[in-house]
Scaffold this active site. Structure first.
Site, PDB file in Angstrom:
ATOM      1  N   GLU A 102      64.798  28.638  21.458  1.00 55.96           N
ATOM      2  CA  GLU A 102      64.369  30.035  20.952  1.00 55.96           C
ATOM      3  C   GLU A 102      63.316  30.688  21.981  1.00 55.96           C
ATOM      4  O   GLU A 102      62.843  31.461  21.405  1.00 55.96           O
ATOM      5  CB  GLU A 102      63.714  29.863  19.669  1.00 55.96           C
ATOM      6  CG  GLU A 102      62.314  29.196  19.433  1.00 55.96           C
ATOM      7  CD  GLU A 102      62.428  27.762  19.299  1.00 55.96           C
ATOM      8  OE1 GLU A 102      61.170  26.967  18.898  1.00 55.96           O
ATOM      9  OE2 GLU A 102      63.317  27.108  19.620  1.00 55.96           O
ATOM     10  N   GLU A 148      68.265  30.172  15.880  1.00 53.52           N
ATOM     11  CA  GLU A 148      67.312  30.529  17.149  1.00 53.52           C
ATOM     12  C   GLU A 148      66.732  32.023  17.096  1.00 53.52           C
ATOM     13  O   GLU A 148      65.691  32.191  17.316  1.00 53.52           O
ATOM     14  CB  GLU A 148      68.017  30.271  18.402  1.00 53.52           C
ATOM     15  CG  GLU A 148      68.690  29.278  18.554  1.00 53.52           C
ATOM     16  CD  GLU A 148      67.446  27.934  18.623  1.00 53.52           C
ATOM     17  OE1 GLU A 148      66.435  27.918  18.809  1.00 53.52           O
ATOM     18  OE2 GLU A 148      68.053  26.878  17.964  1.00 53.52           O
ATOM     19  N   GLU A 170      60.516  24.070  12.457  1.00 54.41           N
ATOM     20  CA  GLU A 170      61.905  23.922  12.688  1.00 54.41           C
ATOM     21  C   GLU A 170      62.256  23.605  10.915  1.00 54.41           C
ATOM     22  O   GLU A 170      63.421  24.006  10.744  1.00 54.41           O
ATOM     23  CB  GLU A 170      62.045  22.375  13.142  1.00 54.41           C
ATOM     24  CG  GLU A 170      61.603  22.390  14.724  1.00 54.41           C
ATOM     25  CD  GLU A 170      62.669  23.378  15.455  1.00 54.41           C
ATOM     26  OE1 GLU A 170      63.674  24.082  14.835  1.00 54.41           O
ATOM     27  OE2 GLU A 170      62.482  23.828  16.476  1.00 54.41           O
TER      28      GLU A 170
END
Length: 876
Positions: free
Chosen positions: A266, A300, A322
């Site tokens: 990302e 992302e 995450e």
């Protein structure tokens, strides 16, 4: 490196970095054989340290200058992964020049070359392979990046942020200067240089700003980016609509590369993707791969706020970004597709990947306490269980309070490096809830086991629930968790009953019970008869229900009538698990009298035939619990018994419902119509192909599968036919596989499917075939996708052949891990993880697995990644 020298990093030892990096300017002279980087850091002391310490590995230090003066050798030390500059002032500028060879970087961390293109992967600690820097997520600064390269070979030069200058240089070279207006940690730095095709589009934000969107791919792959681009625009709108989060720059770039250790990254405004997470068209991608592209693109993009604008203070907090972002992409996928089916897929993945992790030697909390190599903690626990922790918060607080919590979290921590405690505090404050006990989910490893018993007397129904979590490495004693558990009731005809807790005036269709103690009893009133309980609806909590009051008749009733779609599927899964484990036990005892499967087979057929149900859901109903999930239910894993029982039950189902399966295959192939990557079409194809998988258990239907392969107008139907043929010893198998190879030998992503099919084949010659395939011209141990497709699939998706009685599968895997130890230890360490299950194997396999782990640990110069996994997996 000797074992005793391997440093363990501990959460308890965290200390802030003693300097602030006010800005960083990077200048790259790109060359595959020798790239030179000049880094100019402006620093200010914020702590008491007299010396400056920077991280750096796998590069040559050319020079160091402080405030423009080149330092003599006695002012600094470079080695053991550090550059130490002694006696620095309170504020100063440091210039560091380094050189390295990206073309020789097989680890694919830092800056490397992929198919002639420069690209980076800096998470978690790759930036230290580019220049000396405090390579930790809590050191954030603004980057200005100058890229210089040969113009003919690398006409596209990209980095984070906005391009502020570009032009030509002498000698056929050119340059570009990029400036990122937002502070970021080093792991989010990215650059790409290559000869690439651009797919361009745009998005107008809710505030009226126009965003330029670009996907950069190898020439010729542009048409395969359409779905990814549409997914990106959907994700941008969804994040505005659901979370109120708008993109913050005027440019968003995505680059697809063929050699990548992860799925995607990302990096701020310059996402770098594994090509398999971008490229899709009907001829080359299955429905599952279209969904994967949609999910990863969204994931992302969502990191722009939950990961980039707010990053994690240290790598122990990895799930802060995450786990939260996985939950967000799960919400997105549920809104784009069938929410119940998405939830089933999530739970299948959790049980298949995370539950075994929680129950084995590699168990660790969502927020780990320590690590040797952080790359080993990009795990299902951090990602998937971390998402379940966020989901439980969402359920406990409710959607409105959860959204307020997100808003408060962003308001408090935008532009900073935060912790899991910071996130929980925002949720608690916004929702007015005490989450102190709930936070044990972050620090306590293991999957909670629930035992549920019932009583019914004088109209009062009581559920007593006991929770227990087994010891895990380093955590022998477990405390009770705060567990939300949604329950509903049905009567004996399948009609819903009201749920009213004793002492409350109102009833509801279902109720979320909050377990806080080792044992609690919940009493319900207003019930004229003892209900059939529907437990953990929607999988409210990531727990194992190891004991429930359900009979087979109860499960059949829930399969047919539970209004919660997930609970209907779950009832069928638990019914199948009980039946299959009884079949395994009967086989182990040498008995020819196994359990009667007829009632289950009939109930399964009824659900599959129910046209009122979603086709995608019915396909899920027809899929039995996996070998791995069944193994998790056994104290001593019986690999052969599980496989034999599962295949026997599948054959019972196929014999009983052959006519139904032919009808389902024909009608739902027709209903799918011409291929389009829609949820509805995917559902019809899933059901038709589930039916084909049962028909294909009879080798006489091999021609039926071959006909489907030949006629398929999309990769989903072609792969379904190939999977049927893959386990059969029939000439049609070789014909189809050879045709597939010859058709797609020039397409690396599709050829990965060809390798994977053979790796997962149940045929007895599978391992010999794998060894032959390693000599195939298209196979390379330097390509992570190819390694995962062949070796990873064999170790993780073919338990019967991987766990062969002679141990040949274990030896094959370890040979490959040792080969990767020097080439790409991050991938090697991940491949090794299935070896940690040896403790629950019978004696012979246990001895073979431990012998191979000992062979790994006896190997000199083990990379930290491989050493950490091998040592933990081998520990008694």
């Amino acid at each position: 490196m000797k074992t005793e020298e391997r440093r363990v990093i501990r959460l308890s030892e965290y200390a802030p970095y003693p300097f602030r990096v006010d800005s960083l300017a990077l200048a790259f002279d790109l060359d595959p054989a020798k790239t030179r980087v000049q880094a100019t850091l402006r620093l200010t002391r914020t702590g008491t340290a007299a010396d400056l310490e920077l991280d750096g590995e796998d590069m040559t230090l050319v020079s160091v200058a402080l405030d423009g003066e080149t330092l003599p050798a006695d002012r600094y030390t470079a080695g053991d992964g550090k550059l130490v500059v002694r006696g620095v002032p309170d504020a100063f500028t440091l210039d560091v020049v380094t050189e390295f060879a990206p073309a020789e970087n097989t680890k694919l961390e830092g800056l490397y070359v992929s198919d002639g293109m420069f690209c980076t992967q800096c998470e978690a600690q790759g930036f230290r392979r580019i220049t000396y820097f405090p390579d930790r997520p809590d050191v954030m600064t603004r980057y200005t990046v100058t890229l210089r390269a040969d113009k003919a070979a690398y006409p596209v030069l990209l980095s984070n942020g906005n391009r502020i200058e570009q032009g030509d240089l002498d000698g056929g070279r050119h340059f570009a200067v990029w400036e990122d207006p937002f502070n970021k940690p080093s792991y989010l730095f990215a650059l790409v240089a290559g000869d690439l095709e651009r797919v361009q589009d745009g998005f107008r934000t809710r505030s009226g700003r126009d965003i330029e969107l670009n996907i950069w791919v190898e020439h010729g792959n542009g048409p395969r980016c359409t779905f990814a681009m549409e997914s990106l625009k959907k994700a941008m709108k969804w994040d505005e609509d659901v979370y109120g989060l708008e993109y913050d720059l005027d440019l968003f770039n995505v680059v697809a590369v063929s050699a990548f250790n992860m799925g995607a990254m990302e990096n701020k405004s310059l996402n770098i993707f594994n090509a398999k997470a971008i490229l899709a068209d009907p001829d080359t991608a299955t429905d599952a791969e279209y969904e994967y592209v949609e999910s990863v693109v969204a994931h992302e993009y969502f990191h722009n706020w939950t990961g980039n604008r707010i990053t994690c203070r240290d790598w122990f907090q990895l799930s802060l970004k995450e786990g939260l972002t996985v939950f967000r992409d799960q919400q997105f996928s549920a809104d784009m597709r069938s929410a119940p089916v998405e939830r089933i897929n999530q739970v299948r993945s959790l049980r298949g990947r995370q539950f075994p992790e929680d129950g084995g030697p590699l168990a660790h909390p969502v927020r780990p306490d320590s690590y040797i190599e952080i790359n080993n903690f990009y795990t299902a626990t951090v990602y998937d269980k971390g998402a379940e922790v966020i989901r439980m918060m969402h359920r406990l607080l409710g959607a409105e309070a959860y959204r307020k919590g997100i808003d408060l979290y962003v308001e408090r921590h935008d532009g900073t490096a935060a912790t899991c405690d910071d996130f929980a505090a925002a949720m608690a404050d916004a929702g007015g809830r005490d989450l102190s006990q709930f936070k044990l989910w972050y620090s306590q490893a293991g999957t909670p086991q629930l035992r549920v018993t019932e009583t019914y007397e004088d109209g009062v129904y009581a559920l007593t629930i006991r929770q227990h979590t087994d010891p895990t490495p380093g955590q022998p004693d477990k405390r009770p968790l705060h567990i939300p558990l949604e329950v509903g009731f049905l009567d004996r005809t399948g009609q819903p009953l009201p749920v009213r807790l004793e002492g409350e005036d109102t009833a509801a269709d279902s109720r979320v019970l909050e377990l806080r103690e080792a044992e609690q009893t919940f009493r319900f009133t207003g019930l004229a008869e003892k209900p059939v309980p529907s437990l953990n609806r929607g999988f409210t909590a990531p727990v194992r229900l190891v004991e429930t009051p359900h009979t087979d008749a109860d499960r059949a009733l829930l399969m047919a009538h539970d209004p919660d779609t997930f609970a209907r599927w779950e009832a069928g899964q638990q019914y199948a698990v009980d039946l299959l484990l009884k079949m395994v036990a009967a086989r182990a005892a040498g008995s020819n009298e196994g359990p009667d499967t007829a009632a289950f087979v009939e109930a399964l057929g009824s659900s599959a035939a129910d046209e009122s149900l979603d086709a995608a859901f019915r396909a899920q109903v027809l899929t039995l619990p996996s070998d791995d999930f069944l193994a998790e239910q056994m104290a001593v894993i019986d690999i052969d018994g599980i496989h034999a029982a599962r295949e026997a039950l599948r054959r019972d189902i196929a014999r009983a419902h052959g006519a139904l399966f032919r009808r389902l295959r024909d009608t739902h192939r027709a209903a799918a119509g011409p291929f389009a990557p829609t949820a509805e079409g995917a559902g019809h194809r899933a059901l038709a192909n589930a039916a084909l998988s049962y028909l294909g258990l009879d080798a006489a239907n091999a021609k039926l599968a071959l006909e489907q392969y030949r006629a398929a107008d999309n990769m989903t139907d072609a792969m379904a036919a190939l999977r049927v043929l893959n386990d059969l010893d029939v000439p049609e198998r070789a014909e189809a596989l050879d045709h597939f190879h010859d058709r797609f030998k020039g397409d690396p992503l599709v050829l990965d499917k060809w390798f994977s099919l053979q790796a997962m084949s149940q045929r007895p010659d599978t391992l010999a075939r794998l060894k032959d395939l390693m000599g195939h011209p298209a196979f390379s141990m330097r390509n992570p996708n190819r390694v995962r497709a062949l070796i990873g699939v064999f170790a993780n998706a073919n338990p019967v052949r991987f766990h062969a009685e002679d141990g040949a599968g274990y030896a094959f895997l370890v040979d490959r891990v040792l080969e990767l130890n020097s080439l790409n230890p991050q991938i090697g360490a991940r491949l090794l993880q299935p070896m940690g299950r040896w403790r629950r194997m019978e004696a012979a396999r246990k001895a073979l697995m431990t012998r191979e782990l000992d062979r790994v640990l006896a190997t000199p110069d083990l990379a930290p990644d491989v050493y950490e996994i091998a040592s933990k997996a081998r520990a008694e």
